[in-house]
Design a protein around this motif. Structure first.
Motif, PDB file in Angstrom:
ATOM      1  N   VAL A 180     -34.859  25.673 -10.515  1.00  0.00           N
ATOM      2  CA  VAL A 180     -33.439  25.348 -10.542  1.00  0.00           C
ATOM      3  C   VAL A 180     -33.146  24.700 -11.889  1.00  0.00           C
ATOM      4  O   VAL A 180     -33.615  23.596 -12.173  1.00  0.00           O
ATOM      5  CB  VAL A 180     -33.054  24.391  -9.400  1.00  0.00           C
ATOM      6  CG1 VAL A 180     -31.562  24.067  -9.465  1.00  0.00           C
ATOM      7  CG2 VAL A 180     -33.403  25.004  -8.054  1.00  0.00           C
ATOM      8  N   PHE A 181     -32.386  25.388 -12.754  1.00  0.00           N
ATOM      9  CA  PHE A 181     -32.066  24.879 -14.080  1.00  0.00           C
ATOM     10  C   PHE A 181     -30.768  24.077 -14.025  1.00  0.00           C
ATOM     11  O   PHE A 181     -29.740  24.575 -13.573  1.00  0.00           O
ATOM     12  CB  PHE A 181     -31.928  26.020 -15.088  1.00  0.00           C
ATOM     13  CG  PHE A 181     -33.239  26.617 -15.505  1.00  0.00           C
ATOM     14  CD1 PHE A 181     -34.034  25.974 -16.432  1.00  0.00           C
ATOM     15  CD2 PHE A 181     -33.684  27.815 -14.957  1.00  0.00           C
ATOM     16  CE1 PHE A 181     -35.251  26.509 -16.826  1.00  0.00           C
ATOM     17  CE2 PHE A 181     -34.896  28.358 -15.342  1.00  0.00           C
ATOM     18  CZ  PHE A 181     -35.684  27.707 -16.283  1.00  0.00           C
ATOM     19  N   CYS A 182     -30.842  22.836 -14.495  1.00  0.00           N
ATOM     20  CA  CYS A 182     -29.684  21.938 -14.520  1.00  0.00           C
ATOM     21  C   CYS A 182     -29.361  21.585 -15.969  1.00  0.00           C
ATOM     22  O   CYS A 182     -30.223  21.666 -16.844  1.00  0.00           O
ATOM     23  CB  CYS A 182     -29.976  20.668 -13.716  1.00  0.00           C
ATOM     24  SG  CYS A 182     -30.562  20.997 -12.030  1.00  0.00           S
ATOM     25  N   SER A 183     -28.138  21.150 -16.215  1.00  0.00           N
ATOM     26  CA  SER A 183     -27.702  20.913 -17.599  1.00  0.00           C
ATOM     27  C   SER A 183     -28.134  19.559 -18.136  1.00  0.00           C
ATOM     28  O   SER A 183     -28.140  19.346 -19.350  1.00  0.00           O
ATOM     29  CB  SER A 183     -26.183  21.043 -17.698  1.00  0.00           C
ATOM     30  OG  SER A 183     -25.555  20.144 -16.813  1.00  0.00           O
ATOM     31  N   THR A 184     -28.504  18.612 -17.260  1.00  0.00           N
ATOM     32  CA  THR A 184     -28.913  17.281 -17.706  1.00  0.00           C
ATOM     33  C   THR A 184     -30.163  16.838 -16.958  1.00  0.00           C
ATOM     34  O   THR A 184     -30.506  17.375 -15.896  1.00  0.00           O
ATOM     35  CB  THR A 184     -27.811  16.238 -17.460  1.00  0.00           C
ATOM     36  OG1 THR A 184     -27.574  16.137 -16.045  1.00  0.00           O
ATOM     37  CG2 THR A 184     -26.519  16.626 -18.166  1.00  0.00           C
ATOM     38  N   ARG A 185     -30.831  15.828 -17.501  1.00  0.00           N
ATOM     39  CA  ARG A 185     -32.006  15.269 -16.833  1.00  0.00           C
ATOM     40  C   ARG A 185     -31.626  14.652 -15.491  1.00  0.00           C
ATOM     41  O   ARG A 185     -32.319  14.843 -14.492  1.00  0.00           O
ATOM     42  CB  ARG A 185     -32.648  14.187 -17.720  1.00  0.00           C
ATOM     43  CG  ARG A 185     -33.231  14.704 -19.019  1.00  0.00           C
ATOM     44  CD  ARG A 185     -33.859  13.561 -19.794  1.00  0.00           C
ATOM     45  NE  ARG A 185     -34.424  14.006 -21.065  1.00  0.00           N
ATOM     46  CZ  ARG A 185     -35.095  13.229 -21.899  1.00  0.00           C
ATOM     47  NH1 ARG A 185     -35.270  11.948 -21.592  1.00  0.00           N
ATOM     48  NH2 ARG A 185     -35.583  13.695 -23.024  1.00  0.00           N
ATOM     49  N   LYS A 186     -30.516  13.903 -15.512  1.00  0.00           N
ATOM     50  CA  LYS A 186     -30.060  13.275 -14.269  1.00  0.00           C
ATOM     51  C   LYS A 186     -29.710  14.329 -13.229  1.00  0.00           C
ATOM     52  O   LYS A 186     -30.000  14.163 -12.037  1.00  0.00           O
ATOM     53  CB  LYS A 186     -28.845  12.389 -14.559  1.00  0.00           C
ATOM     54  CG  LYS A 186     -28.368  11.600 -13.358  1.00  0.00           C
ATOM     55  CD  LYS A 186     -27.180  10.718 -13.720  1.00  0.00           C
ATOM     56  CE  LYS A 186     -26.679   9.944 -12.497  1.00  0.00           C
ATOM     57  NZ  LYS A 186     -25.498   9.111 -12.827  1.00  0.00           N
ATOM     58  N   GLY A 187     -29.102  15.427 -13.677  1.00  0.00           N
ATOM     59  CA  GLY A 187     -28.762  16.511 -12.754  1.00  0.00           C
ATOM     60  C   GLY A 187     -29.987  17.116 -12.103  1.00  0.00           C
ATOM     61  O   GLY A 187     -29.967  17.471 -10.918  1.00  0.00           O
ATOM     62  N   ALA A 188     -31.077  17.236 -12.859  1.00  0.00           N
ATOM     63  CA  ALA A 188     -32.324  17.776 -12.305  1.00  0.00           C
ATOM     64  C   ALA A 188     -32.887  16.839 -11.246  1.00  0.00           C
ATOM     65  O   ALA A 188     -33.357  17.286 -10.187  1.00  0.00           O
ATOM     66  CB  ALA A 188     -33.339  17.993 -13.426  1.00  0.00           C
ATOM     67  N   GLN A 189     -32.828  15.538 -11.515  1.00  0.00           N
ATOM     68  CA  GLN A 189     -33.321  14.566 -10.534  1.00  0.00           C
ATOM     69  C   GLN A 189     -32.481  14.593  -9.259  1.00  0.00           C
ATOM     70  O   GLN A 189     -33.021  14.538  -8.148  1.00  0.00           O
ATOM     71  CB  GLN A 189     -33.311  13.168 -11.141  1.00  0.00           C
ATOM     72  CG  GLN A 189     -34.331  12.977 -12.258  1.00  0.00           C
ATOM     73  CD  GLN A 189     -34.231  11.601 -12.890  1.00  0.00           C
ATOM     74  OE1 GLN A 189     -33.217  10.922 -12.780  1.00  0.00           O
ATOM     75  NE2 GLN A 189     -35.287  11.192 -13.575  1.00  0.00           N
ATOM     76  N   GLU A 190     -31.159  14.677  -9.435  1.00  0.00           N
ATOM     77  CA  GLU A 190     -30.272  14.677  -8.263  1.00  0.00           C
ATOM     78  C   GLU A 190     -30.448  15.946  -7.435  1.00  0.00           C
ATOM     79  O   GLU A 190     -30.396  15.907  -6.200  1.00  0.00           O
ATOM     80  CB  GLU A 190     -28.822  14.526  -8.706  1.00  0.00           C
ATOM     81  CG  GLU A 190     -28.512  13.136  -9.257  1.00  0.00           C
ATOM     82  CD  GLU A 190     -27.103  13.027  -9.812  1.00  0.00           C
ATOM     83  OE1 GLU A 190     -26.437  14.083  -9.969  1.00  0.00           O
ATOM     84  OE2 GLU A 190     -26.654  11.895 -10.084  1.00  0.00           O
TER      85      GLU A 190
END
Length: 598
Positions: free
Chosen positions: A127-137
């Motif tokens: 799952v590719f997210c745009s931010t580090r925080k987004g990946a954690q969430e």
């Protein structure tokens, strides 16, 4: 009281918008806490009215607000203020995308069961997210969903896998990751330590972690194939421009290319979550119909210099013809607005515009004495600075910094030029890096040769810019025993040394050409230091020899050996005893020294 005709439409559009209908259902079942339905039929997010893209509602509200003779619509005051903050780009572009990210997060949360459990079929998913925080969430959401399944967790195949995940979680230093790993979910970004990165990569490759949430950096360089790839958003925040931008098509292709990679899998699924306005871009990408635009314009100065240096362009007419034969000219005629050309500028006017670009660049090169032109500006010949810029593949702005260096250029001045180089412009100063960089610059142990200074020549307490970060990284690296071990910062440090070495080599040759021997000496010393990643007077100079790492270098230093000459005189057996190495290690070290001296 003035009543707008749009007020009644807001309620109607809430019934027509499918996304709002789904959100309202979840609000009713208390699945979503951030959204509220306060009884008037209008959905709100954190007190703000949700007016989505149905029939151009936002644009119509703003248009009526801007054109009306009335200053305020009492029934639309809250909506007006929200939309003014969110949808007026000159005030807050970032707010617009924050709302979009919220919607993508909500849709992902709602569709994650279908996406990952139907399409993935028990196989691995990225799952590719745009931010580090987004990946954690995203990892947190998935682990919470998996938790509700209890023993039937779709990401856990058997008891053996569960035991391996339990053992792995105990060896993980990241507290959040520990809880996610237990459910077969993980995340991967630049904020993780090297050990945690290696751990999660190994678990994913072995199939123990089924779902890995990550940033787009994983798309480059690390071979982690998957069956399913989900791109949670196709936009990222560009700090330099201060706006959200679409990913490059190459980045999207890199992400998508992780799915179904042979020989790991024979099929793959890619799910791209994007805005309605950009769906056609990815449909064209899928069908191979997307047009390729020219990238020449931002770097036309460097390419034109190279042509003049190679003598393929010897006059202004040849330079214009060269540009007219480029793909840039082809695309500029087809899509002028993409290249900053006014629409409708055709024929001779477009050709004139291309000539102006060419002449402007030639004049700029001539002004900085990278090329020679005659009085009429017709003939073109390369000068030594232009040859050096082409030889070392430097950007024009970087070469200007070199040519503007002070006459008594010191090693510190040369290092400052490297820090301002355009070749390192991609390095960012991240919030989570500041504390470590501040501590390194304060330098209580006086390890560093140079420091970032503030008022009254005192060491700055805070690193605030990209250039200051690069300066601290370089100084820490060149001590020979850097404090920095974080993977993301280590990668930046390696890039600084590799690019800096090339820039300073050009600087040395330029100073020799100008007969600035002090500057040449300073840049020569810095060149060697960046190449070996250690200062010439470092106590760990011996680290340059084959077979000597940091532990061995420290051991040899403890016995009083601080230079190659003292190591050459040292007893081989004593070297082996101090370093804990076996015979003939000492003899090999002595042989390396003798070869170096010869």
């Amino acid at each position: 009281m003035v009543k707008s005709s749009l007020c009644a439409e807001v309620n109607e559009k809430h019934v027509l918008d499918l996304i709002l209908i789904h959100i309202k259902d979840d609000v009713g079942q208390q699945k979503v806490m951030a959204f509220k339905n306060e009884g008037d039929g209008i959905l709100r997010y954190q007190g703000k009215l949700c007016v989505l893209g149905v029939d151009g509602m936002q644009e119509r509200i703003l248009t009526e607000d801007n054109k009306s003779k009335y200053t305020t619509y009492l029934e639309l005051t809250k909506m007006h203020n929200d939309l003014k903050d969110i949808y007026r780009p000159q005030l807050s572009v970032k707010s617009t995308l924050n709302i979009l990210m919220i919607l993508f997060d909500f849709l992902f949360q709602r569709l994650q069961n279908y996406i990952l459990m139907q399409h993935s079929r028990g196989k691995s998913a990225l799952v590719f997210c745009s931010t580090r925080k987004g990946a954690q969430e995203a990892a947190q959401q998935l682990s919470q969903t998996a938790m509700t399944y209890g023993q039937s967790n779709p990401f856990i195949k058997n008891r053996e896998q569960q035991e391996r995940l339990r053992e792995a979680s105990l060896s993980c230093s990241d507290k959040q990751m520990q809880s996610y790993i237990l459910y077969g979910v993980g995340y991967h970004n630049g904020g993780l330590s090297m050990n945690d990165r290696n751990l999660i990569e190994g678990l994913f490759l072995n199939g123990d972690v089924q779902v890995l949430c990550t940033t787009n950096t994983l798309a480059h360089g690390i071979n982690l194939p998957a069956h399913t790839v989900v791109i949670k958003s196709t936009q990222y925040f560009n700090k330099e421009k201060g706006i959200y931008m679409e990913y490059d098509r190459s980045t999207v292709l890199q992400m998508s290319g992780r799915a179904g990679r042979p020989p790991f899998d024979d099929t793959g699924v890619v799910i791209i979550m994007t805005r309605k306005e950009t769906v056609h871009l990815y449909e064209n990408l899928l069908s191979g119909c997307e047009l390729v635009e020219s990238q020449l314009l931002p770097c036309v100065t460097e390419h034109l210099t190279a042509e003049i240096v190679q003598l393929t362009v010897s006059d202004i007419t040849g330079a214009i013809e060269w540009m007219k034969c480029s793909y840039l000219y082809v695309r500029m005629k087809k899509n002028p607005e993409k290249y900053g050309v006014r629409k409708g500028l055709i024929g001779n006017r477009l050709e004139r515009h291309m000539q102006d670009i060419c002449v402007q660049n030639v004049n700029e090169l001539s002004r900085y004495q990278l090329i020679w032109t005659d009085e009429d500006g017709f003939l073109l010949k390369p000068l030594e600075p232009g040859k050096l810029m082409t030889k070392y593949y430097l950007k024009f702005d970087t070469m200007k910094h070199i040519m503007q260096a002070p006459g008594n250029c010191s090693i510190e001045d040369a290092l400052q030029i490297v820090c301002r180089a355009e070749e390192l412009g991609w390095i960012q100063l991240r919030r989570n890096e500041k504390k470590l960089l501040n501590d390194i610059n304060i330098d209580k142990d006086n390890r560093l040769r140079f420091h970032i200074l503030g008022d009254k020549a005192k060491r700055k307490m805070r690193v605030q810019t990209r250039e200051e970060k690069i300066f601290v990284l370089a100084n820490d690296c060149l001590t020979g025993d850097p404090f920095i071990h974080d993977l993301s910062l280590s990668q930046d440090m390696n890039a600084v040394c590799a690019n800096g070495y090339r820039i300073v080599k050009c600087m040395k040759e330029y100073f020799l050409y100008r007969k600035n021997y002090r500057g040449a000496l300073s840049s020569a010393l810095l060149t060697k230091s960046l190449y070996q990643k250690v200062w010439d007077d470092s106590p760990y100079l011996l680290k340059q020899l084959p077979g000597i790492g940091m532990v061995t270098a420290k051991a040899v230093h403890s016995m009083g050996v601080k230079s190659f000459s003292s190591l050459s005189d040292a007893d081989p057996r004593k070297i082996e005893m101090v370093t804990g190495r076996k015979n003939p290690f000492g003899n090999h070290i002595k042989e390396s020294i003798n070869i170096l001296v010869e």
